[in-house]
Design a protein around this motif. Structure first.
Motif, PDB file in Angstrom:
ATOM      1  N   UNK A  76      -4.468 -12.377  -3.284  1.00 36.75           N
ATOM      2  CA  UNK A  76      -5.107 -12.220  -2.208  1.00 36.75           C
ATOM      3  C   UNK A  76      -4.459 -10.932  -1.685  1.00 36.75           C
ATOM      4  N   UNK A  77      -3.123 -10.696  -1.828  1.00 34.18           N
ATOM      5  CA  UNK A  77      -2.539  -9.678  -1.298  1.00 34.18           C
ATOM      6  C   UNK A  77      -3.015  -8.319  -1.916  1.00 34.18           C
ATOM      7  N   UNK A  78      -3.189  -8.560  -3.229  1.00 35.28           N
ATOM      8  CA  UNK A  78      -3.428  -7.318  -4.284  1.00 35.28           C
ATOM      9  C   UNK A  78      -4.914  -6.960  -3.694  1.00 35.28           C
ATOM     10  N   UNK A  79      -5.807  -7.880  -3.353  1.00 40.14           N
ATOM     11  CA  UNK A  79      -7.179  -7.575  -2.969  1.00 40.14           C
ATOM     12  C   UNK A  79      -6.969  -6.771  -1.606  1.00 40.14           C
ATOM     13  N   UNK A  80      -6.139  -7.209  -0.647  1.00 42.86           N
ATOM     14  CA  UNK A  80      -6.014  -6.686   0.675  1.00 42.86           C
ATOM     15  C   UNK A  80      -5.297  -5.225   0.565  1.00 42.86           C
ATOM     16  N   UNK A  81      -4.641  -5.128  -0.585  1.00 43.95           N
ATOM     17  CA  UNK A  81      -3.817  -3.562  -0.599  1.00 43.95           C
ATOM     18  C   UNK A  81      -5.075  -2.572  -0.994  1.00 43.95           C
ATOM     19  N   UNK A  82      -5.601  -3.009  -2.018  1.00 40.81           N
ATOM     20  CA  UNK A  82      -6.957  -2.545  -2.426  1.00 40.81           C
ATOM     21  C   UNK A  82      -6.695  -0.980  -2.946  1.00 40.81           C
ATOM     22  N   UNK A  83      -5.704  -0.912  -3.980  1.00 34.48           N
ATOM     23  CA  UNK A  83      -5.417   0.518  -4.356  1.00 34.48           C
ATOM     24  C   UNK A  83      -5.842   0.419  -5.947  1.00 34.48           C
ATOM     25  N   UNK A  84      -6.028   1.582  -6.379  1.00 33.09           N
ATOM     26  CA  UNK A  84      -6.413   1.561  -8.023  1.00 33.09           C
ATOM     27  C   UNK A  84      -5.061   1.206  -8.789  1.00 33.09           C
ATOM     28  N   UNK A  85      -3.865   1.605  -8.151  1.00 33.32           N
ATOM     29  CA  UNK A  85      -2.758   1.395  -9.092  1.00 33.32           C
ATOM     30  C   UNK A  85      -2.021   0.346  -8.823  1.00 33.32           C
ATOM     31  N   UNK A  86      -2.540  -0.982  -8.476  1.00 38.98           N
ATOM     32  CA  UNK A  86      -1.748  -2.199  -8.211  1.00 38.98           C
ATOM     33  C   UNK A  86      -2.668  -3.200  -9.141  1.00 38.98           C
ATOM     34  N   UNK A  87      -1.935  -4.244  -9.706  1.00 42.15           N
ATOM     35  CA  UNK A  87      -2.383  -5.213 -10.399  1.00 42.15           C
ATOM     36  C   UNK A  87      -1.383  -6.312 -10.544  1.00 42.15           C
ATOM     37  N   UNK A  88      -1.793  -7.452 -11.435  1.00 40.17           N
ATOM     38  CA  UNK A  88      -1.005  -8.336 -11.490  1.00 40.17           C
ATOM     39  C   UNK A  88       0.013  -8.644 -12.621  1.00 40.17           C
ATOM     40  N   UNK A  89       1.106  -8.976 -12.411  1.00 42.17           N
ATOM     41  CA  UNK A  89       2.119  -9.478 -13.442  1.00 42.17           C
ATOM     42  C   UNK A  89       1.976 -10.883 -13.347  1.00 42.17           C
ATOM     43  N   UNK A  90       1.087 -11.757 -14.394  1.00 39.28           N
ATOM     44  CA  UNK A  90       1.126 -13.022 -14.460  1.00 39.28           C
ATOM     45  C   UNK A  90       2.300 -13.589 -15.362  1.00 39.28           C
TER      46      UNK A  90
ATOM     47  N   UNK B 136       0.927  -1.216  -0.075  1.00 34.54           N
ATOM     48  CA  UNK B 136       0.047  -0.080  -0.087  1.00 34.54           C
ATOM     49  C   UNK B 136       0.640   1.351   0.067  1.00 34.54           C
ATOM     50  N   UNK B 137       1.935   1.277   0.936  1.00 36.62           N
ATOM     51  CA  UNK B 137       2.855   2.325   0.910  1.00 36.62           C
ATOM     52  C   UNK B 137       3.453   2.410  -0.163  1.00 36.62           C
ATOM     53  N   UNK B 138       3.812   1.663  -0.981  1.00 35.30           N
ATOM     54  CA  UNK B 138       4.586   1.631  -2.383  1.00 35.30           C
ATOM     55  C   UNK B 138       3.626   2.120  -3.080  1.00 35.30           C
ATOM     56  N   UNK B 139       2.312   1.941  -3.353  1.00 39.51           N
ATOM     57  CA  UNK B 139       1.427   2.372  -4.268  1.00 39.51           C
ATOM     58  C   UNK B 139       1.183   3.624  -4.042  1.00 39.51           C
ATOM     59  N   UNK B 140       1.170   4.202  -2.776  1.00 41.92           N
ATOM     60  CA  UNK B 140       1.031   5.317  -2.715  1.00 41.92           C
ATOM     61  C   UNK B 140       2.263   6.318  -2.918  1.00 41.92           C
ATOM     62  N   UNK B 141       3.314   5.698  -3.038  1.00 38.62           N
ATOM     63  CA  UNK B 141       4.637   6.592  -3.268  1.00 38.62           C
ATOM     64  C   UNK B 141       4.303   6.571  -4.960  1.00 38.62           C
ATOM     65  N   UNK B 142       3.881   5.600  -5.613  1.00 44.12           N
ATOM     66  CA  UNK B 142       3.779   5.766  -7.089  1.00 44.12           C
ATOM     67  C   UNK B 142       2.582   6.515  -7.743  1.00 44.12           C
TER      68      UNK B 142
END
Length: 346
Positions: A182-196, A150-156
């Motif tokens: 599961x972690x991405x859902x917990x982070x709950x930020x618009x600017x995080x997604x998956x690299x599959x 979350x903190x990294x997303x907020x820096x980005x």
């Protein structure tokens, strides 16, 4: 969801710079080979930026010398523009999340994060790939891992940058796609997604480099293993929203010539990590993973974004590190990409 052939015609193609030549290969030669093969973008590998900077300044540039790395990054951005390549993502940012509060590791992680954001600005990309941590010192609680991200997303976020979170199949706390989701859902930020990644999914849930068969050997045999794997792919296709997938990395894997030692090596790298480093060819070139099935599951989410070749091809024995013709290899990778889409379509 139906995966029609026509819907795949506009999928953009990308190639990781670390997946051709070596870190010592001149970056302009890598970019030329990638562009001439028809790829539209690159994942800029940090080792390539570091090598380019060191050559540019005729000295060993430190991995945290962000002033020189940013200056070199601006030059790399221009080089990519000149050959018509978009820098899709900066990678691989590792061992970020999970450090205990107040630890030196945590301070270093956030110092690196701020420096890499500067590099992203310099090279002109909006996406940072973060691999799930393989540090034995990481705190395992989901809330702690999510809080760091979350903190990294907020820096980005002020820069309109995104975080592409990838499950590394040798990671200590999030080796599977379900874990990072599961972690991405917990982070709950618009600017995080998956690299599959086809290797990380199939190599973690279907294959095992430490067994004679090269497969995960579960109670119930191959049938039980296949049922479990197909169930995982079905869940991926049905549960992950397409907008939460930022990129799909593509590679296959050779079955190791002999089973790898199940223990971590002297550097602490687990067997799947060692397997990943030199036994990952392009699909349809000697590997054995169900790459098409993984790609199809991702496409069934509706995702039609970047398909990126990220391979580490040391040949079937992992020892062939000599690059004779980067241009020919990049063109082979493009043919593999085209065939993958052909076979993934309904």
């Amino acid at each position: 969801m139906t995966v029609s052939k026509s819907s795949l015609s506009s999928i953009p193609t990308c190639y990781a710079t670390v997946s051709i030549g070596t870190p010592n290969t001149p970056l302009d030669q890598k970019l030329k080979a990638i562009a001439e093969a028809g790829f539209q973008g690159v994942e800029l590998g940090f080792p390539d930026l570091l090598s380019f900077a060191s050559k540019n300044y005729d000295k060993d540039v430190d991995a945290q010398d962000f002033d020189n790395l940013c200056d070199a990054g601006r030059k790399v951005g221009i080089m990519c523009e000149e050959v018509g390549l978009k820098i899709v993502m900066l990678q691989p940012f590792s061992n970020f999340e999970g450090w205990p509060e107040g630890s030196e590791g945590r301070e270093d992680a956030f110092r690196r994060a701020k420096g890499w954001i500067r590099i992203m600005q310099a090279v002109g990309t909006d996406m940072l790939q973060v691999g799930s941590t393989d540090s034995s010192h990481a705190v395992s609680s989901l809330s702690h891992l999510a809080s760091d991200l979350q903190q990294l997303c907020d820096l980005l976020a002020p820069h309109k940058f995104r975080l592409a979170y990838e499950n590394w199949c040798w990671a200590t706390h999030a080796p599977d796609w379900k874990d990072v989701w599961a972690i991405v859902q917990e982070v709950d930020r618009d600017n995080i997604g998956l690299c599959l990644d086809t290797f990380q999914t199939a190599g973690g849930e279907w294959a095992d480099p430490t067994t004679a068969s090269g497969l995960i050997e579960r109670e119930g045999g191959k049938v039980a293993q296949e049922i479990q794997f197909q169930s995982s792919l079905k869940a991926l296709g049905n549960t992950v929203p397409k907008e939460k997938i930022y990129i799909l990395q593509i590679s296959d894997a050779y079955k190791p010539p002999s089973p790898l030692d199940a223990e971590a090596d002297e550097q602490g790298l687990r067997p799947r990590g060692r397997w990943s480093s030199c036994l990952r060819p392009v699909p349809f070139d000697g590997g054995y993973l169900p790459v098409v099935e993984v790609a199809k599951a991702v496409l069934e989410t509706g995702f039609r974004g970047w398909f990126s070749m990220e391979v580490f091809d040391g040949g079937p024995d992992g020892q062939d590190q000599e690059w004779k013709d980067m241009g020919a290899y990049a063109k082979k990778a493009m043919r593999s990409h085209e065939r993958l889409l052909e076979e993934a379509a309904d």
